[in-house]
Write an enzyme that holds these catalytic residues in place. Structure first.
Site, PDB file in Angstrom:
ATOM      1  N   HIS A 289       0.840  -1.206   0.000  1.00  0.00           N
ATOM      2  CA  HIS A 289       0.000   0.000   0.000  1.00  0.00           C
ATOM      3  C   HIS A 289       0.872   1.251   0.000  1.00  0.00           C
ATOM      4  CE1 HIS A 289       0.290   0.963   4.369  1.00  0.00           C
ATOM      5  NE2 HIS A 289       0.273  -0.337   4.566  1.00  0.00           N
ATOM      6  N   ASP A 301       6.420   1.051   6.432  1.00  0.00           N
ATOM      7  CA  ASP A 301       4.971   0.786   6.294  1.00  0.00           C
ATOM      8  C   ASP A 301       4.373   1.824   5.349  1.00  0.00           C
ATOM      9  OD1 ASP A 301       2.396  -0.075   6.626  1.00  0.00           O
ATOM     10  OD2 ASP A 301       2.164   0.673   8.660  1.00  0.00           O
ATOM     11  N   GLU A 335      -4.865   2.086   2.975  1.00  0.00           N
ATOM     12  CA  GLU A 335      -4.884   0.937   3.880  1.00  0.00           C
ATOM     13  C   GLU A 335      -5.003   1.402   5.321  1.00  0.00           C
ATOM     14  OE1 GLU A 335      -3.390  -2.095   6.671  1.00  0.00           O
ATOM     15  OE2 GLU A 335      -2.545  -0.134   6.305  1.00  0.00           O
ATOM     16  N   GLU A 336      -4.294   2.487   5.651  1.00  0.00           N
ATOM     17  CA  GLU A 336      -4.121   2.841   7.058  1.00  0.00           C
ATOM     18  C   GLU A 336      -5.400   3.292   7.762  1.00  0.00           C
ATOM     19  OE1 GLU A 336      -1.724   2.031   8.655  1.00  0.00           O
ATOM     20  OE2 GLU A 336       0.097   2.064   7.454  1.00  0.00           O
ATOM     21  N   ASP A 363       3.412  -6.352   3.426  1.00  0.00           N
ATOM     22  CA  ASP A 363       3.107  -5.227   4.318  1.00  0.00           C
ATOM     23  C   ASP A 363       3.602  -5.512   5.733  1.00  0.00           C
ATOM     24  OD1 ASP A 363       2.164  -2.865   5.340  1.00  0.00           O
ATOM     25  OD2 ASP A 363       0.071  -3.516   5.457  1.00  0.00           O
ATOM     26  N   HIS A 434       4.349   3.319  12.360  1.00  0.00           N
ATOM     27  CA  HIS A 434       3.496   4.489  12.626  1.00  0.00           C
ATOM     28  C   HIS A 434       4.180   5.570  13.473  1.00  0.00           C
ATOM     29  CE1 HIS A 434      -0.351   1.801  12.026  1.00  0.00           C
ATOM     30  NE2 HIS A 434       0.463   1.781  10.986  1.00  0.00           N
TER      31      HIS A 434
END
Ligand SMILES: [Zn+2]
Length: 475
Positions: A289, A301, A335-336, A363, A434
């Site tokens: 993603h 990520d 996606e997030e 991922d 994140h």
């Protein structure tokens, strides 16, 4: 200190030697066993597999492009111009690579904006807290919320506090056990505290112990409960607030958050293909993603997953290896904080899902590859294990029981499609996940090249083998 290009060259040479030695050893043992070429269905794939591995390890393109992506566009939250510009760049670059049927598939995505935000301790002494609002959180008014904290270590302590929750800022000081188990507090902690009258929530970050680092991520509000602002704080600050409470000291915190939603924004999944030479309508999907959180640079990520899968397709194309079936790379959007890209792909391709032979998502960070996770029937499992044997030389032949990924999951479920994930050495993944530290320097060019090799070999053989994966083996 070696310069970056020297370092790359060093690694490439070192790996080249290992591969050459392994290749000689393999050839020798085959010859010694007197096994003629073509004895098993897999034999015709040994030569292309070694060419794919050689092609993948001959360059650091995946890492170089990830650096270009993350340096040029930065973090790519849904709704941001950065994400849309990255999408245009990916489309343009795929076309320059000579991939086929390169196009964008429109997706409307949620547009959450963090705004200005801060948190500070007022009592027992004035000091700032390092924080990140949770994705999807509402904001505060300009003055913010100032309240006494109530620290709990789990939901049981929250429930036991009962009326004492009212008006307080609840601090979830939950030790990280695993992402799967601890993330529940990020997802539903705000609503559960709001149900008991809390005014806001601070969450000890869901991730490995870092250096006073907050980790953002999405929350989801329960319909029936009031919405209250929620933010992540560092492990260190959560423990400090816990210690104050344990010694009977009153701690007061002020939280200010400018978070809010704007209208849904237009975004897109990026698609590029290598069309199949015999069965172009049968499709193998490789994916990652392209969107990320709005801090760091979305390298681990999941920019890395995008570049590993996309580069695998480029390697096949450059080697003129055109499989029987089509291999399609999809760089999903959103996606997030919404999964709208994955849902839109399922809907847009619903008539085609029966022709999806396999879907793979990378991922988990583009770290050193160890193999694949696989969700499929036993027949497919046997085949994938055999193919993975071609990756023994690069240490990527492990097959784990479960595979897949968030973006491909709607299609996989709807079409009952065998699904794979690239399994990597994920020991550091939740250190960066994140956070502002999710940057390209956390990944190694050679690890990514090995990932390209693993995905290239696995997808090429599955797309090319005479019998469709998971179907009866008359092979
Ligand atoms: Zn991700």
């Amino acid at each position: 200190m070696l310069s970056k290009s020297c370092r790359h060259a060093y690694w490439l040479t070192a790996f080249g030697r290992i591969l050459a030695i392994t290749a000689v050893a393999l050839t020798t043992s085959w010859a010694a066993a007197g096994a003629p070429a073509g004895e098993t269905w897999l034999d015709p794939y040994r030569e292309p597999a070694s060419r794919i591995i050689g092609g993948a390890l001959a360059s650091t393109l995946a890492w170089d492009r990830l650096a270009e992506l993350t340096d040029s566009f930065g973090p790519r939250l849904s709704g941001s111009p950065q994400l849309e510009n990255a999408i245009l760049w990916a489309l343009d670059s795929m076309k320059k690579d000579g991939l086929e049927n390169v196009h964008a598939e429109k997706v409307m995505v949620p547009h959450w904006v963090r705004g200005a935000e801060s948190a500070e301790v007022i009592r027992p002494v004035s000091r700032p807290l390092v924080m990140l609002g949770l994705g999807g959180s509402i904001g505060t008014d300009e003055e913010g919320i100032e309240a006494e904290t109530l620290v709990v270590r789990n939901f049981d302590e929250l429930e036991a506090a009962g009326e004492r929750v009212r008006g307080r800022i609840v601090v979830y000081n939950v030790p990280y056990v695993s992402y799967g188990r601890t993330v529940e507090y990020r997802a539903s902690g705000a609503s559960r505290a709001a149900r008991l009258g809390a005014s806001a929530v601070l969450l000890r970050s869901v991730g490995l112990a870092g250096l006073r680092t907050p980790h953002t991520g999405a929350l989801s509000y329960a319909e029936r409960d009031p919405k209250i602002p929620a933010a992540a704080i560092s492990l260190e600050d959560a423990e400090m607030l816990q210690r104050c409470q344990d010694r009977g000291q009153v701690a007061v915190v002020r939280l200010r958050m400018g978070a809010h939603f704007l209208e849904d924004a237009e975004s897109a999944n990026v698609v590029g293909e290598l069309r199949g030479r015999e069965k172009p309508d049968e499709v193998v999907v490789l994916s990652g993603h392209l969107d990320s959180w709005d801090v760091g640079a979305g390298a681990v990520d999941d920019g890395g997953g995008c570049l590993v899968t996309w580069t695998a397709l480029k390697v096949l194309k450059d080697l003129s290896l055109r499989p029987r079936r089509t291999i399609r790379v999809v760089l999903f959007t959103n996606e997030e904080n919404g999964l709208r890209g994955g849902l839109a792909y399922r809907d847009a391709h619903k008539n085609e899902l029966a022709n999806h032979v396999m879907m793979l998502e990378s991922d988990s960070g583009a770290f050193r590859p160890l193999g694949f996770g696989l969700s499929a029937n036993d027949r497919a499992r046997t085949t994938v294990r055999e193919i993975a044997g071609l990756l023994d030389a690069i240490g990527a032949s492990k097959i784990e029981p479960d595979g897949g990924g968030a973006d491909i999951s709607p299609s996989v479920r709807a079409g009952r499609i065998p699904s794979l994930s690239l399994e990597v050495d994920g020991s550091r993944y939740f250190l960066y996940h994140h956070t502002p530290a999710d940057t390209v320097d956390k990944l190694n060019p050679m690890d990514m090249a090995l990932g390209v090799a693993a995905v290239g070999v696995m997808s090429y053989v599955i797309a090319d083998m005479p019998v469709r994966l998971g179907h009866d083996a008359g092979r």
